[in-house]
Each structure stands twice: as C-alpha cells, then as structure tokens.
Scaffold this motif. Structure first.
Motif, PDB file in Angstrom:
ATOM      1  N   GLY A  18       1.959  -2.372 -18.047  1.00 23.74           N
ATOM      2  CA  GLY A  18       1.797  -3.519 -17.143  1.00 23.74           C
ATOM      3  C   GLY A  18       2.858  -4.578 -17.407  1.00 23.74           C
ATOM      4  N   LYS A  19       3.127  -4.830 -18.675  1.00 25.73           N
ATOM      5  CA  LYS A  19       4.150  -5.819 -19.049  1.00 25.73           C
ATOM      6  C   LYS A  19       5.509  -5.383 -18.516  1.00 25.73           C
ATOM      7  CE  LYS A  19       3.023  -9.132 -22.379  1.00 25.73           C
ATOM      8  NZ  LYS A  19       1.579  -8.985 -22.366  1.00 25.73           N
ATOM      9  N   ALA A  20       5.816  -4.092 -18.620  1.00 24.58           N
ATOM     10  CA  ALA A  20       7.087  -3.571 -18.125  1.00 24.58           C
ATOM     11  C   ALA A  20       7.200  -3.771 -16.614  1.00 24.58           C
ATOM     12  CB  ALA A  20       7.223  -2.096 -18.474  1.00 24.58           C
ATOM     13  N   ILE A  21       6.067  -3.598 -15.913  1.00 24.84           N
ATOM     14  CA  ILE A  21       6.079  -3.774 -14.460  1.00 24.84           C
ATOM     15  C   ILE A  21       6.344  -5.233 -14.105  1.00 24.84           C
ATOM     16  CG2 ILE A  21       4.658  -3.629 -12.367  1.00 24.84           C
ATOM     17  CD1 ILE A  21       3.263  -1.202 -13.759  1.00 24.84           C
ATOM     18  N   VAL A  22       5.730  -6.162 -14.851  1.00 31.02           N
ATOM     19  CA  VAL A  22       6.007  -7.588 -14.622  1.00 31.02           C
ATOM     20  C   VAL A  22       7.502  -7.841 -14.781  1.00 31.02           C
ATOM     21  CG1 VAL A  22       5.632  -9.942 -15.447  1.00 31.02           C
ATOM     22  CG2 VAL A  22       3.721  -8.359 -15.346  1.00 31.02           C
ATOM     23  N   GLY A  23       8.103  -7.275 -15.830  1.00 31.15           N
ATOM     24  CA  GLY A  23       9.540  -7.438 -16.057  1.00 31.15           C
ATOM     25  C   GLY A  23      10.369  -6.873 -14.919  1.00 31.15           C
ATOM     26  N   ALA A  24       9.983  -5.671 -14.461  1.00 31.01           N
ATOM     27  CA  ALA A  24      10.725  -5.029 -13.371  1.00 31.01           C
ATOM     28  C   ALA A  24      10.612  -5.845 -12.087  1.00 31.01           C
ATOM     29  CB  ALA A  24      10.196  -3.613 -13.157  1.00 31.01           C
ATOM     30  N   LEU A  25       9.398  -6.340 -11.803  1.00 29.93           N
ATOM     31  CA  LEU A  25       9.208  -7.161 -10.600  1.00 29.93           C
ATOM     32  C   LEU A  25      10.021  -8.438 -10.699  1.00 29.93           C
ATOM     33  CD1 LEU A  25       5.368  -6.700 -10.028  1.00 29.93           C
ATOM     34  CD2 LEU A  25       7.176  -5.917  -8.512  1.00 29.93           C
ATOM     35  N   ASP A  26      10.039  -9.030 -11.883  1.00 30.15           N
ATOM     36  CA  ASP A  26      10.809 -10.254 -12.097  1.00 30.15           C
ATOM     37  C   ASP A  26      12.298 -10.010 -11.820  1.00 30.15           C
ATOM     38  OD1 ASP A  26      10.357 -13.072 -13.226  1.00 30.15           O
ATOM     39  OD2 ASP A  26      12.151 -12.354 -14.310  1.00 30.15           O
ATOM     40  N   SER A  27      12.792  -8.862 -12.280  1.00 29.15           N
ATOM     41  CA  SER A  27      14.214  -8.571 -12.079  1.00 29.15           C
ATOM     42  C   SER A  27      14.512  -8.229 -10.619  1.00 29.15           C
ATOM     43  CB  SER A  27      14.668  -7.452 -13.005  1.00 29.15           C
ATOM     44  OG  SER A  27      14.157  -6.232 -12.537  1.00 29.15           O
ATOM     45  N   LEU A  28      13.461  -7.911  -9.839  1.00 30.93           N
ATOM     46  CA  LEU A  28      13.631  -7.707  -8.386  1.00 30.93           C
ATOM     47  C   LEU A  28      13.386  -9.008  -7.630  1.00 30.93           C
ATOM     48  CD1 LEU A  28      11.778  -4.297  -7.882  1.00 30.93           C
ATOM     49  CD2 LEU A  28      14.213  -4.703  -7.560  1.00 30.93           C
TER      50      LEU A  28
ATOM     51  N   LEU B  65       8.782  -1.117  -5.487  1.00 32.49           N
ATOM     52  CA  LEU B  65       8.595  -0.689  -6.876  1.00 32.49           C
ATOM     53  C   LEU B  65       7.308   0.106  -7.135  1.00 32.49           C
ATOM     54  CD1 LEU B  65       9.862  -1.103  -9.827  1.00 32.49           C
ATOM     55  CD2 LEU B  65       8.036  -2.768 -10.106  1.00 32.49           C
ATOM     56  N   LEU B  66       6.170  -0.394  -6.627  1.00 34.28           N
ATOM     57  CA  LEU B  66       4.896   0.148  -7.114  1.00 34.28           C
ATOM     58  C   LEU B  66       4.569   1.534  -6.553  1.00 34.28           C
ATOM     59  CD1 LEU B  66       2.731  -3.101  -7.041  1.00 34.28           C
ATOM     60  CD2 LEU B  66       3.974  -2.137  -8.956  1.00 34.28           C
ATOM     61  N   ALA B  67       5.003   1.796  -5.328  1.00 36.12           N
ATOM     62  CA  ALA B  67       4.696   3.100  -4.732  1.00 36.12           C
ATOM     63  C   ALA B  67       5.977   3.803  -4.321  1.00 36.12           C
ATOM     64  CB  ALA B  67       3.788   2.914  -3.518  1.00 36.12           C
ATOM     65  N   ASN B  68       5.959   5.109  -4.401  1.00 32.15           N
ATOM     66  CA  ASN B  68       7.031   5.926  -3.832  1.00 32.15           C
ATOM     67  C   ASN B  68       6.562   6.322  -2.439  1.00 32.15           C
ATOM     68  OD1 ASN B  68       8.737   7.867  -2.971  1.00 32.15           O
ATOM     69  ND2 ASN B  68       8.667   9.106  -4.835  1.00 32.15           N
ATOM     70  N   THR B  69       7.029   5.601  -1.428  1.00 33.08           N
ATOM     71  CA  THR B  69       6.446   5.755  -0.086  1.00 33.08           C
ATOM     72  C   THR B  69       6.779   7.103   0.561  1.00 33.08           C
ATOM     73  OG1 THR B  69       8.313   4.516   0.822  1.00 33.08           O
ATOM     74  CG2 THR B  69       6.288   3.293   0.386  1.00 33.08           C
ATOM     75  N   VAL B  70       7.643   7.877  -0.062  1.00 36.52           N
ATOM     76  CA  VAL B  70       7.895   9.236   0.454  1.00 36.52           C
ATOM     77  C   VAL B  70       6.661  10.118   0.231  1.00 36.52           C
ATOM     78  CG1 VAL B  70       9.346  11.283   0.255  1.00 36.52           C
ATOM     79  CG2 VAL B  70      10.366   9.022  -0.004  1.00 36.52           C
ATOM     80  N   ILE B  71       6.045   9.969  -0.924  1.00 43.11           N
ATOM     81  CA  ILE B  71       4.918  10.854  -1.253  1.00 43.11           C
ATOM     82  C   ILE B  71       3.603  10.106  -1.507  1.00 43.11           C
ATOM     83  CG2 ILE B  71       6.326  12.711  -2.250  1.00 43.11           C
ATOM     84  CD1 ILE B  71       5.611  11.562  -5.029  1.00 43.11           C
ATOM     85  N   GLU B  72       3.646   8.767  -1.489  1.00 42.08           N
ATOM     86  CA  GLU B  72       2.428   8.022  -1.836  1.00 42.08           C
ATOM     87  C   GLU B  72       2.039   7.007  -0.759  1.00 42.08           C
ATOM     88  OE1 GLU B  72       2.733   7.915  -6.742  1.00 42.08           O
ATOM     89  OE2 GLU B  72       3.869   6.452  -5.572  1.00 42.08           O
ATOM     90  N   ASN B  73       0.732   6.818  -0.619  1.00 40.98           N
ATOM     91  CA  ASN B  73       0.194   5.728   0.201  1.00 40.98           C
ATOM     92  C   ASN B  73      -0.227   4.591  -0.702  1.00 40.98           C
ATOM     93  OD1 ASN B  73       0.262   7.109   2.729  1.00 40.98           O
ATOM     94  ND2 ASN B  73      -1.544   8.266   2.084  1.00 40.98           N
ATOM     95  N   TYR B  74      -0.223   3.369  -0.172  1.00 40.60           N
ATOM     96  CA  TYR B  74      -0.757   2.266  -0.975  1.00 40.60           C
ATOM     97  C   TYR B  74      -1.719   1.432  -0.133  1.00 40.60           C
ATOM     98  CZ  TYR B  74       2.869  -0.453   1.403  1.00 40.60           C
ATOM     99  OH  TYR B  74       3.650  -1.038   2.358  1.00 40.60           O
ATOM    100  N   ARG B  75      -2.628   0.774  -0.834  1.00 40.29           N
ATOM    101  CA  ARG B  75      -3.593  -0.099  -0.185  1.00 40.29           C
ATOM    102  C   ARG B  75      -3.705  -1.379  -1.006  1.00 40.29           C
ATOM    103  NH1 ARG B  75      -9.331  -0.379   0.572  1.00 40.29           N
ATOM    104  NH2 ARG B  75      -9.569   0.777  -1.358  1.00 40.29           N
ATOM    105  N   ILE B  76      -3.695  -2.503  -0.329  1.00 41.76           N
ATOM    106  CA  ILE B  76      -3.733  -3.802  -1.007  1.00 41.76           C
ATOM    107  C   ILE B  76      -5.060  -4.482  -0.710  1.00 41.76           C
ATOM    108  CG2 ILE B  76      -2.704  -6.113  -1.016  1.00 41.76           C
ATOM    109  CD1 ILE B  76      -0.049  -4.640  -0.145  1.00 41.76           C
TER     110      ILE B  76
END
Lengths: 79, 79
Positions: A18-28, B65-76
């Motif tokens: 989760g921490k890594a994802i926060v970092g990745a999102l921050d860099s985006l 970042l969170l989903a690979n939209t080629v093969i994955e669906n996401y729901r928020i």
C-alpha cells in the motif's frame, strides 16, 4: 451459489505494498492521498448448498486457506 | 474521504491463481467448488475533496495505475 470473500489486513499491520502504491500515485501527480491499503477478494461459485451450509463451508475455507487470521480479517457475502 | 476500489479480471481472462486455489481447497477436502476468481481491493483515504472530484480522481488512478484495463474491470465505491 455465488459468494464473495473479502480479505483485508488488520488495523495496525504494516502494508508495504500500500505504501508503494501511495508513492507511485504521488509520482504520477496524484497528491493528497493519505493512505492506501491493499486487500484481496475471492469470487467463489459453489455447487448445491443451502445458504447456511455455504456460509459454514466458506468460513472453514477462510480459516484454513484463504485468510491468514493472525494478520488478516475476512468477510463473507453471499450474492 | 474513504473509498474502496475493487479490481477484478474480465470474463474470459484466465485466472491461474484462482485455479490453484480450487486445487488447494480440493486437497483440503472442500468439494463442490465450481470456480474461484481472485481480485484486488484498494482502500484509499483521500484528503479534502468533494464527492465528484474524488470520483474523477479515483477513475484516473484506476486507468493509470490501479487496474490493467486490458484484462481487468474496476469499480469505485465512496464509503
């Protein structure tokens, strides 16, 4: 019968992923994210069971395989 | 503001991890399981946003970042 099992880390357990994802999102350039905690879901299709039996069976599956109950919580939903 | 993002494999995409779980459950004597498909959840805490802004921001995060939209669906879901 369909069920969804959601497995999440218990409060207080560190989540380096989760921490890594926060970092990745921050860099985006996604700012203002306080925290991210990652969990798992299992979408399970079961044959020929009543709701009660299914719940019992799923609880046993979680305890024995799907969740590490030392550090994880699980929730079972029948769909 | 808290949100939960659920990422699941699209229908038709193979899930070897799910298949392995069916095998493991079978060897633990849980019979009658038709299928298991694994997915991910992200529990995200965002600072200072309106609901609309948060939804927009989360959609962008999923696409980038969170989903690979080629093969994955996401729901928020906003909680």
């Amino acid at each position: 019968m369909k069920a969804r099992v959601t497995v999440t880390l218990k409060t207080g357990v560190l989540d380096p992923q989760g921490k890594a994802i926060v970092g990745a999102l921050d860099s985006l350039d996604f700012k203002g994210i306080e925290s991210v905690r990652q969990g798992k879901i299992f979408d399970i299709v079961l044959n020929d069971l009543t709701e009660d039996e299914a719940k019992k069976r799923l609880t046993a599956m979680c305890e024995q395989l799907l969740a590490n109950t030392v550090i994880e919580n699980y929730r079972i939903e029948l769909l």
